[in-house]
Design a protein around this motif. Sequence first.
Motif, PDB file in Angstrom:
ATOM      1  N   ASP A  98       0.792  -1.122   0.317  1.00  0.00           N
ATOM      2  CA  ASP A  98       0.002  -0.259  -0.167  1.00  0.00           C
ATOM      3  C   ASP A  98       0.562   1.249  -0.065  1.00  0.00           C
ATOM      4  OD1 ASP A  98       0.851   0.297   2.549  1.00  0.00           O
ATOM      5  OD2 ASP A  98      -0.963  -0.521   3.567  1.00  0.00           O
ATOM      6  N   THR A  99       1.601   0.890   0.573  1.00  0.00           N
ATOM      7  CA  THR A  99       2.940   2.087   0.010  1.00  0.00           C
ATOM      8  C   THR A  99       3.888   2.612  -1.153  1.00  0.00           C
ATOM      9  OG1 THR A  99       4.961   1.242   0.292  1.00  0.00           O
ATOM     10  CG2 THR A  99       4.186   1.640   2.246  1.00  0.00           C
ATOM     11  N   LEU A 100       3.437   1.941  -2.170  1.00  0.00           N
ATOM     12  CA  LEU A 100       2.866   2.051  -3.060  1.00  0.00           C
ATOM     13  C   LEU A 100       1.353   2.631  -4.539  1.00  0.00           C
ATOM     14  CD1 LEU A 100       4.974  -0.583  -5.037  1.00  0.00           C
ATOM     15  CD2 LEU A 100       6.096   1.287  -4.368  1.00  0.00           C
ATOM     16  N   PHE A 101       0.835   2.911  -2.983  1.00  0.00           N
ATOM     17  CA  PHE A 101      -0.663   3.667  -3.268  1.00  0.00           C
ATOM     18  C   PHE A 101      -0.791   5.008  -2.670  1.00  0.00           C
ATOM     19  CE2 PHE A 101      -1.164  -1.281  -5.110  1.00  0.00           C
ATOM     20  CZ  PHE A 101      -1.794  -0.785  -6.442  1.00  0.00           C
ATOM     21  N   MET A 108       9.762   4.863 -10.379  1.00  0.00           N
ATOM     22  CA  MET A 108      10.563   5.398  -9.657  1.00  0.00           C
ATOM     23  C   MET A 108      10.568   6.712  -9.511  1.00  0.00           C
ATOM     24  SD  MET A 108      14.149   6.620 -12.001  1.00  0.00           S
ATOM     25  CE  MET A 108      14.447   4.920 -12.145  1.00  0.00           C
ATOM     26  N   PRO A 109      10.478   7.248  -8.120  1.00  0.00           N
ATOM     27  CA  PRO A 109      10.407   9.450  -8.306  1.00  0.00           C
ATOM     28  C   PRO A 109      11.039   9.842  -9.341  1.00  0.00           C
ATOM     29  CG  PRO A 109      11.061   8.099  -6.215  1.00  0.00           C
ATOM     30  CD  PRO A 109      11.665   7.213  -6.778  1.00  0.00           C
ATOM     31  N   ALA A 110       9.888  11.032  -9.781  1.00  0.00           N
ATOM     32  CA  ALA A 110      10.532  11.917 -10.769  1.00  0.00           C
ATOM     33  C   ALA A 110      10.943  12.702 -10.453  1.00  0.00           C
ATOM     34  CB  ALA A 110       9.022  12.074 -12.066  1.00  0.00           C
ATOM     35  N   PRO A 112       1.251  15.094  -9.138  1.00  0.00           N
ATOM     36  CA  PRO A 112       2.431  14.463  -8.218  1.00  0.00           C
ATOM     37  C   PRO A 112       3.258  13.545  -8.756  1.00  0.00           C
ATOM     38  CG  PRO A 112      -0.088  13.505  -8.523  1.00  0.00           C
ATOM     39  CD  PRO A 112      -0.150  14.660  -9.020  1.00  0.00           C
ATOM     40  N   ALA A 113       4.115  13.081  -8.595  1.00  0.00           N
ATOM     41  CA  ALA A 113       5.174  11.990  -9.736  1.00  0.00           C
ATOM     42  C   ALA A 113       6.020  11.743  -8.475  1.00  0.00           C
ATOM     43  CB  ALA A 113       6.262  13.188  -9.906  1.00  0.00           C
ATOM     44  N   ARG A 114       5.643  10.600  -7.457  1.00  0.00           N
ATOM     45  CA  ARG A 114       6.483   9.620  -6.199  1.00  0.00           C
ATOM     46  C   ARG A 114       5.861   8.403  -6.735  1.00  0.00           C
ATOM     47  NH1 ARG A 114       2.529  12.602  -3.223  1.00  0.00           N
ATOM     48  NH2 ARG A 114       1.175  11.516  -3.519  1.00  0.00           N
ATOM     49  N   HIS A 115       7.643   7.443  -6.473  1.00  0.00           N
ATOM     50  CA  HIS A 115       7.078   6.138  -6.727  1.00  0.00           C
ATOM     51  C   HIS A 115       5.773   5.488  -6.731  1.00  0.00           C
ATOM     52  CE1 HIS A 115       8.628   1.604  -6.355  1.00  0.00           C
ATOM     53  NE2 HIS A 115       8.656   2.064  -7.040  1.00  0.00           N
ATOM     54  N   GLY A 116       5.386   4.651  -7.362  1.00  0.00           N
ATOM     55  CA  GLY A 116       4.124   3.956  -7.556  1.00  0.00           C
ATOM     56  C   GLY A 116       2.489   4.372  -8.076  1.00  0.00           C
ATOM     57  N   PHE A 117       1.666   3.977  -7.903  1.00  0.00           N
ATOM     58  CA  PHE A 117       0.479   5.144  -8.012  1.00  0.00           C
ATOM     59  C   PHE A 117      -0.015   6.630  -7.876  1.00  0.00           C
ATOM     60  CE2 PHE A 117      -0.503   0.424 -10.100  1.00  0.00           C
ATOM     61  CZ  PHE A 117      -1.520   1.152 -10.746  1.00  0.00           C
ATOM     62  N   ASN A 118       0.289   7.502  -8.535  1.00  0.00           N
ATOM     63  CA  ASN A 118       0.060   8.705  -8.407  1.00  0.00           C
ATOM     64  C   ASN A 118      -1.352   8.731  -9.106  1.00  0.00           C
ATOM     65  OD1 ASN A 118       2.912  10.416  -7.498  1.00  0.00           O
ATOM     66  ND2 ASN A 118       2.728   8.366  -8.956  1.00  0.00           N
ATOM     67  N   ARG A 119      -2.257   9.873  -8.405  1.00  0.00           N
ATOM     68  CA  ARG A 119      -3.646   9.991  -8.081  1.00  0.00           C
ATOM     69  C   ARG A 119      -3.431  11.529  -8.725  1.00  0.00           C
ATOM     70  NH1 ARG A 119      -8.841   6.969  -6.116  1.00  0.00           N
ATOM     71  NH2 ARG A 119      -8.119   5.980  -7.626  1.00  0.00           N
ATOM     72  N   PHE A 120      -4.211  11.879 -10.300  1.00  0.00           N
ATOM     73  CA  PHE A 120      -4.812  13.014 -10.139  1.00  0.00           C
ATOM     74  C   PHE A 120      -6.390  13.428 -10.605  1.00  0.00           C
ATOM     75  CE2 PHE A 120      -4.415  17.333 -12.979  1.00  0.00           C
ATOM     76  CZ  PHE A 120      -3.792  17.439 -12.095  1.00  0.00           C
ATOM     77  N   VAL A 121      -6.982  14.389 -10.047  1.00  0.00           N
ATOM     78  CA  VAL A 121      -7.969  14.706 -10.489  1.00  0.00           C
ATOM     79  C   VAL A 121      -8.125  16.126 -11.872  1.00  0.00           C
ATOM     80  CG1 VAL A 121     -10.060  15.140  -9.634  1.00  0.00           C
ATOM     81  CG2 VAL A 121      -9.454  13.751  -8.561  1.00  0.00           C
ATOM     82  N   TRP A 122      -8.317  15.551 -12.797  1.00  0.00           N
ATOM     83  CA  TRP A 122      -9.119  16.545 -13.710  1.00  0.00           C
ATOM     84  C   TRP A 122     -10.120  17.001 -13.738  1.00  0.00           C
ATOM     85  CZ3 TRP A 122     -11.651  16.344 -18.902  1.00  0.00           C
ATOM     86  CH2 TRP A 122     -12.006  16.917 -19.482  1.00  0.00           C
ATOM     87  N   ASP A 123     -10.373  19.056 -13.009  1.00  0.00           N
ATOM     88  CA  ASP A 123     -11.231  19.628 -13.061  1.00  0.00           C
ATOM     89  C   ASP A 123     -12.611  19.912 -13.811  1.00  0.00           C
ATOM     90  OD1 ASP A 123     -10.341  20.843 -14.407  1.00  0.00           O
ATOM     91  OD2 ASP A 123      -9.912  22.442 -12.393  1.00  0.00           O
TER      92      ASP A 123
END
Length: 862
Positions: free
Chosen positions: A33-36, A781-783, A824-835
Amino acid sequence: MKHYVLLFLACCLLLPLNGQRRKKQVKPQVLSDTLFTGLKWRNIGPFRGGRSVAVSGVVSQPGTYYMGSTGGGVWKTTDDGLHWKNVSDGFFRTGTVGAIAVSESNPNVVLVGMGEHAARGVMTSMGDGVYLSRDAGQSWKHLGLEGSRHISDVIIHPTNENLFYAAVQGAQYGPSEERGVYRSSNGGETWEKVLFVNGTTGASSLSMDPNNPLVLYAALWEHQRRPWTMKSGGPNSGLYKSTDGGTAWHKMKEGLPDELGKAGISASGARSDLVYAVLEAEGEKAGVYRSDDGGKKWRQVSKDRINVTRSWYYMEIFADPQEAETVYVLNAPVTRSIDGGRTFKPVPTPHGDNHDLWINPEDNRRMINANDGGANISNNKGASWSTQQNQPTAQFYRVITDNLFPYHVYGGQQDNSAIAILSRTNDNGIDWKDWYSVAGCESAYLAFDPNNPEIIFGGCYQGIIEKWIKAIREAKPIKEYPELSLGNAPEDFKYRYNWNAPIIADPHNPSVIYHAGNVVFRSGDAGQSWDVISPDLTRNDPEKQGPGGLPFTNEAAGGENYNTLMYLTASPHEKGVLWAGSDDGLLHLTRNGGASWENVTPEGMEEGIVNSIEVSPHDPATAYITLMRYKFMDLKPYIYKTTDYGQNWDLIVQGLEDPHGFIRVVREDTQRPGLLYAGTETGLQISLNGGKSWQPFQLNLPVVPINDLTIRQNDLVAATAGRSFWILDDLSPLQQQRQEGESLFLANPRDTYLYVGGSSQNPGIGQNPKSGVILDYYLHMPADTSEISLEILDGETAIRTYTNKAPGDFKTWPGGPPKPEVLPARHGFNRFVWDFRRDALPAVENVFVFGDYRGSGVAPDT
């Protein structure tokens, strides 16, 4: 309001050219879950308090109080209850608090005992010992007593912040050696058992003389619960006193009944040697007692039954610290005597079923009460109280949703009503105007046509069922056999019902309703008439159908009814296929609408509660069941799987290693076969391979029992026992498999409704999701130095572009542009919401704009 659907969204994610190529072979995926980190549960409420049995104030800090909830951890207020904040999340391994104490000499020292001591037969969670904070709740350390299970009181010496006492009530479903009174003289590093009788007698109450901390009084309680009865009392119960700080104890007898049940005891701070007790005993021997000579002699001062009703559940007494003749007894309701216990009058509180009271020893006008609706504070001796409608600590048995948009979440809240609550709003959050009571009561199953939930069928204890019509907000009783069985033995019932008796609508014809007692009922005319469509599907053991309580107090409400059906479900694939599970460990299946039933109980499965049955949404022959055996003091996980309608079963529990985390419910993902979600006593587990292996998947969900799970519009919805309802929005990144070694993965976004609402972080209301299209992407990997861009396309035209780099030359001024959103550009799954909006409007330097710079919103069908 008209709702719109975005039918097409194209997203392009650009990476540096040195990204790895996709590997062809797919290996089993292990999720951490650290990748999410982009996936977050949100609490939708309701903000209506749940049961609490532990409270304490801070003598030197008026307005500061602590509350321990059942399932929801420790909460703190510093403004007389206007706002509450959880202070135990991230530290506790179990969620149910039984006792709290704050040091008088150092208010930063807070001691907590775990495990609810009100020995209910339904939804009572065990604890894992003692926790200590030395920074007023900012951090906690576990101090041992792991097997104590239920702790009724903790005490900190008034001048020695490292001298602790714990009244360990012990396991209620079986004998154990870890019970009695414990003492630690080194801040909890080690504990010594200073008072012990036997393996079925624990400490239900502990009181220190405020005038002499060497003097301690304890009530020991012989008791044991079984799934079908509560034995409360016996020759080993009694009241004890120590005059040397707990090293030696003697049993007080003169003036007391020869045999006791549960008792509470309290030493007065207003007069030395004055001690009050409330006792469960035979007949008129039960009541309130007092001693004016430090326990040498006792006399009964009140026989009023209001103080001893449902004795094993309450039996709490508190001497006023400043007025010797004032004493409080907690029951339903709180009562107060101002004449030394001879007469009592009720003290109104915001909720019934009262379990704890702390009175400021320096100002007896200030107090905090814990009850089945949370905690409330008074500054005027109980004439008025703070609200409980700001505590998201509700306990829900089950969860069901409708097909509306936004969908509603439904469930029965323990100690309150059944409700429907919106999953999201077009306001800033989810508050009182967004939920309402529906059919049934605290223990309700709910059933309705999910496409048109205007008529709702809801249950209550003892098999009560009613039909509720939303248009008029009125309900009509429709019980199959109109029998009110309160206080009667199940052996005398026509039908036996579980406290949480199943009610479901037929998925193929929602006008058909099923209800389950020890048999299955069906109605095709909204409860006007019922047909019995099964034989008794339980073990039907007459020896387990007697009174709910003995030897002194019989239980009336029905939490001990046994040999009943606990779960009923209809196959979504095949009409007439029903599965029924009992609270005594049997599983039955009909494939012809109830004309005949087959016992398909897994071979070797022991007696216990079949708490959930999940028919796979992908295969009609596949089903999963969960068995709970905590009422037999077996906390191991039990999940069984069949792929042939119950002819053969596999036990699928590999990886379920939490010693407290027995399984309550399993659901299979509606889109990805073999993706399973398990609600446990302490949180969520997940399996990617049909149950062959499991792993924790908690994310930001607090440690709390999960009683039920459901999936609606690709959201995972959880009913918790202590933290209300939670939603994990959009399961797409879990459903869409990423190949191992893949440097970039973009999950296909789900179809999205064009619906706009705020997403406030106000901790006092339920959380909305961000409005817009959820975009989930994986980075290997983190960008940190690389630039990532995301483009929203309308056809081949980019209408919105985001990057993970904040513009270095960004400027703003009064009336100028806001800072651009950054990916966001962390290692793993990132979530972004387009408005739903196009690129921001360009700014003219130093020009004030009255309004905002947001781009225009897209139209429906974009």
